[in-house]
Design a protein around this motif. Structure first.
Motif, PDB file in Angstrom:
ATOM      1  N   GLN A 167       4.600   8.868  12.883  1.00 29.00           N
ATOM      2  CA  GLN A 167       6.010   8.848  12.465  1.00 29.00           C
ATOM      3  C   GLN A 167       6.265   7.760  11.435  1.00 29.00           C
ATOM      4  OE1 GLN A 167       8.017   8.474  16.270  1.00 29.00           O
ATOM      5  NE2 GLN A 167       8.280  10.693  16.464  1.00 29.00           N
ATOM      6  N   ALA A 168       5.612   6.607  11.606  1.00 32.35           N
ATOM      7  CA  ALA A 168       5.791   5.500  10.667  1.00 32.35           C
ATOM      8  C   ALA A 168       5.186   5.821   9.302  1.00 32.35           C
ATOM      9  CB  ALA A 168       5.175   4.231  11.235  1.00 32.35           C
ATOM     10  N   LEU A 169       3.994   6.391   9.301  1.00 35.10           N
ATOM     11  CA  LEU A 169       3.316   6.727   8.047  1.00 35.10           C
ATOM     12  C   LEU A 169       3.971   7.892   7.325  1.00 35.10           C
ATOM     13  CD1 LEU A 169      -0.414   6.408   9.159  1.00 35.10           C
ATOM     14  CD2 LEU A 169       0.698   5.027   7.408  1.00 35.10           C
ATOM     15  N   ARG A 170       4.484   8.831   8.092  1.00 39.59           N
ATOM     16  CA  ARG A 170       5.060  10.100   7.640  1.00 39.59           C
ATOM     17  C   ARG A 170       3.958  11.101   7.310  1.00 39.59           C
ATOM     18  NH1 ARG A 170       9.399   7.893   3.890  1.00 39.59           N
ATOM     19  NH2 ARG A 170       8.534   9.330   2.366  1.00 39.59           N
ATOM     20  N   GLN A 171       4.174  12.320   7.760  1.00 40.24           N
ATOM     21  CA  GLN A 171       3.146  13.341   7.676  1.00 40.24           C
ATOM     22  C   GLN A 171       2.757  13.676   6.240  1.00 40.24           C
ATOM     23  OE1 GLN A 171       1.566  14.627  10.533  1.00 40.24           O
ATOM     24  NE2 GLN A 171       0.123  15.278   8.964  1.00 40.24           N
ATOM     25  N   GLN A 195       7.182  -1.680   7.619  1.00 40.11           N
ATOM     26  CA  GLN A 195       8.402  -2.301   8.139  1.00 40.11           C
ATOM     27  C   GLN A 195       8.959  -1.538   9.344  1.00 40.11           C
ATOM     28  OE1 GLN A 195      10.968  -2.609   4.677  1.00 40.11           O
ATOM     29  NE2 GLN A 195       9.991  -4.501   4.036  1.00 40.11           N
ATOM     30  N   ILE A 196       8.059  -0.925  10.090  1.00 42.33           N
ATOM     31  CA  ILE A 196       8.438  -0.247  11.330  1.00 42.33           C
ATOM     32  C   ILE A 196       7.551  -0.804  12.427  1.00 42.33           C
ATOM     33  CG2 ILE A 196       8.548   1.949  12.566  1.00 42.33           C
ATOM     34  CD1 ILE A 196       8.985   3.318   9.868  1.00 42.33           C
ATOM     35  N   SER A 239       0.951   8.292  22.808  1.00 44.05           N
ATOM     36  CA  SER A 239       2.275   7.837  22.353  1.00 44.05           C
ATOM     37  C   SER A 239       2.144   6.874  21.183  1.00 44.05           C
ATOM     38  CB  SER A 239       3.015   7.159  23.507  1.00 44.05           C
ATOM     39  OG  SER A 239       3.262   8.076  24.554  1.00 44.05           O
ATOM     40  N   HIS A 240       1.130   6.031  21.226  1.00 42.97           N
ATOM     41  CA  HIS A 240       0.910   5.084  20.137  1.00 42.97           C
ATOM     42  C   HIS A 240       0.566   5.823  18.848  1.00 42.97           C
ATOM     43  CE1 HIS A 240      -0.880   1.762  17.837  1.00 42.97           C
ATOM     44  NE2 HIS A 240      -0.155   0.967  18.609  1.00 42.97           N
ATOM     45  N   LYS A 241      -0.303   6.822  18.939  1.00 46.22           N
ATOM     46  CA  LYS A 241      -0.661   7.602  17.753  1.00 46.22           C
ATOM     47  C   LYS A 241       0.562   8.324  17.194  1.00 46.22           C
ATOM     48  CE  LYS A 241      -4.455  10.192  17.647  1.00 46.22           C
ATOM     49  NZ  LYS A 241      -5.365  11.363  17.785  1.00 46.22           N
ATOM     50  N   LYS A 242       1.393   8.856  18.068  1.00 46.74           N
ATOM     51  CA  LYS A 242       2.605   9.553  17.622  1.00 46.74           C
ATOM     52  C   LYS A 242       3.510   8.597  16.849  1.00 46.74           C
ATOM     53  CE  LYS A 242       6.507  12.290  19.321  1.00 46.74           C
ATOM     54  NZ  LYS A 242       7.168  12.861  20.522  1.00 46.74           N
ATOM     55  N   ALA A 243       3.648   7.357  17.346  1.00 49.97           N
ATOM     56  CA  ALA A 243       4.479   6.371  16.661  1.00 49.97           C
ATOM     57  C   ALA A 243       3.886   6.010  15.296  1.00 49.97           C
ATOM     58  CB  ALA A 243       4.611   5.117  17.528  1.00 49.97           C
ATOM     59  N   ALA A 253       0.824  -1.215   0.000  1.00 49.95           N
ATOM     60  CA  ALA A 253       0.000   0.000   0.000  1.00 49.95           C
ATOM     61  C   ALA A 253       0.856   1.261   0.000  1.00 49.95           C
ATOM     62  CB  ALA A 253      -0.931  -0.005   1.211  1.00 49.95           C
ATOM     63  N   ILE A 254       1.973   1.241   0.719  1.00 53.57           N
ATOM     64  CA  ILE A 254       2.821   2.435   0.803  1.00 53.57           C
ATOM     65  C   ILE A 254       3.444   2.727  -0.557  1.00 53.57           C
ATOM     66  CG2 ILE A 254       4.817   3.465   1.941  1.00 53.57           C
ATOM     67  CD1 ILE A 254       2.258   3.056   3.697  1.00 53.57           C
ATOM     68  N   GLU A 255       3.866   1.689  -1.273  1.00 52.99           N
ATOM     69  CA  GLU A 255       4.411   1.892  -2.621  1.00 52.99           C
ATOM     70  C   GLU A 255       3.364   2.496  -3.550  1.00 52.99           C
ATOM     71  OE1 GLU A 255       5.003  -0.661  -0.717  1.00 52.99           O
ATOM     72  OE2 GLU A 255       7.062  -1.391  -0.969  1.00 52.99           O
ATOM     73  N   VAL A 256       2.102   2.052  -3.415  1.00 51.66           N
ATOM     74  CA  VAL A 256       1.030   2.615  -4.242  1.00 51.66           C
ATOM     75  C   VAL A 256       0.857   4.102  -3.946  1.00 51.66           C
ATOM     76  CG1 VAL A 256      -1.438   2.569  -4.755  1.00 51.66           C
ATOM     77  CG2 VAL A 256      -0.195   0.415  -4.479  1.00 51.66           C
ATOM     78  N   ILE A 257       0.782   4.448  -2.658  1.00 60.81           N
ATOM     79  CA  ILE A 257       0.610   5.852  -2.280  1.00 60.81           C
ATOM     80  C   ILE A 257       1.755   6.707  -2.817  1.00 60.81           C
ATOM     81  CG2 ILE A 257       0.631   7.462  -0.317  1.00 60.81           C
ATOM     82  CD1 ILE A 257      -2.042   6.160  -0.658  1.00 60.81           C
ATOM     83  N   ASP A 258       2.979   6.252  -2.623  1.00 58.12           N
ATOM     84  CA  ASP A 258       4.131   7.037  -3.077  1.00 58.12           C
ATOM     85  C   ASP A 258       4.155   7.153  -4.600  1.00 58.12           C
ATOM     86  OD1 ASP A 258       4.873   7.390  -0.458  1.00 58.12           O
ATOM     87  OD2 ASP A 258       6.463   5.878  -0.479  1.00 58.12           O
TER      88      ASP A 258
END
Length: 262
Positions: free
Chosen positions: A144-148, A124-125, A137-141, A66-71
């Motif tokens: 960070q994994a998804l990237r803003q 992969q994070i 804290s969970h939402k913050k992580a 999914a991340i490759e599709v978005i990018d």
């Protein structure tokens, strides 16, 4: 394998000189999307002056990329207008990111259990187990994994896209309401007749839709694109069956195309 069917007439058309290309639910099948692009290029009408590529939602989840599709779609494809529609899976993720601390855990579990786990694995994070840290804290992580920049992109997905009398939407519209009423509802609502979720009342509707639009949608998996009098569904189960389907609209004609993992 790719299949491109012969163009045939439909009761709808995009704006003049616009070729509208719609692709059904991708669900992280980056491999199938990459196979679809050259298939589309070969099938575009020569006299089209503009190409609008509409992705009918549920770009995320279930598949492994999914991340490759978005990018990939964020970077742009040729000189096409890329128009991603908000599906219920993107909506579930945004509900997590917008949840209060009190609502975060059940909202997280709903997304994760409905295909979000595949998107998380794709990142992969490793995010700490939700039971071990605070909701904030969970939402913050997760952010960070998804990237803003990816989150901002998904936040701006369209509720619908209309060109001429062709209306593209994820799940469908409530035929008992005007189009304005349909799309004035909360983007993150999970009401069963919301445009990101509706089945009953839409799929069994045989008459014309508001303003005489021809509706192009995904959301409900079908064995193959099936043309109804006033709509067509293009979700053929990219993850379930390895078939990604789409349609090219130009003037009053529609051309169905499919790519498979075989």
């Amino acid at each position: 394998m790719e299949i491109v069917r012969k163009p045939f007439p439909i009761p709808g058309t995009p704006d003049k000189d616009v070729c509208l290309v719609a692709i059904g639910d991708i669900h992280g099948r980056y491999d199938l999307l990459r196979k679809a692009i050259p298939c589309i290029r070969k099938s575009l009408p020569q006299d089209a002056k503009q190409v609008d590529l509409v992705l009918l939602g549920d770009i995320l989840d279930r598949g492994d990329a999914a991340i490759e599709v978005i990018d990939y779609i964020r970077e742009g494809i040729d000189d096409w207008n890329i128009i991603p529609i908000l599906g219920n899976h993107e909506q579930l993720l945004l509900r997590v990111l917008n949840a209060s601390d009190a609502a975060y855990r059940p909202t997280w579990r709903m997304w994760r259990g409905n295909g979000g786990l595949s998107t998380l694995e794709n990142l992969q994070i490793e995010i700490p187990p939700i039971a071990d840290i605070s909701a904030a804290s969970h939402k913050k992580a997760l952010i960070q994994a998804l990237r803003q920049e990816r989150i901002d992109y998904i936040q701006n997905f369209y509720p619908f896209y209309r060109s001429g009398s062709i209306l593209c939407v994820h799940a469908g519209v409530d035929p008992q309401k005007t189009l304005e009423e349909n799309f004035s509802s909360d983007r993150l609502s999970q009401h069963p007749r919301h445009w990101a979720w509706i089945r009953d009342g839409f799929l069994d509707h045989d008459g014309p839709f508001p303003e005489g639009v021809f509706v192009v949608h995904g959301h409900t998996v079908i064995p193959g694109p099936k043309l109804e009098p006033h709509r067509i569904g293009l979700d053929t189960g990219a993850c379930l069956h390895g078939v990604l389907s789409g349609a090219i609209f130009f003037n009053h004609e529609m051309t169905i195309f499919q790519v498979t993992s075989d």
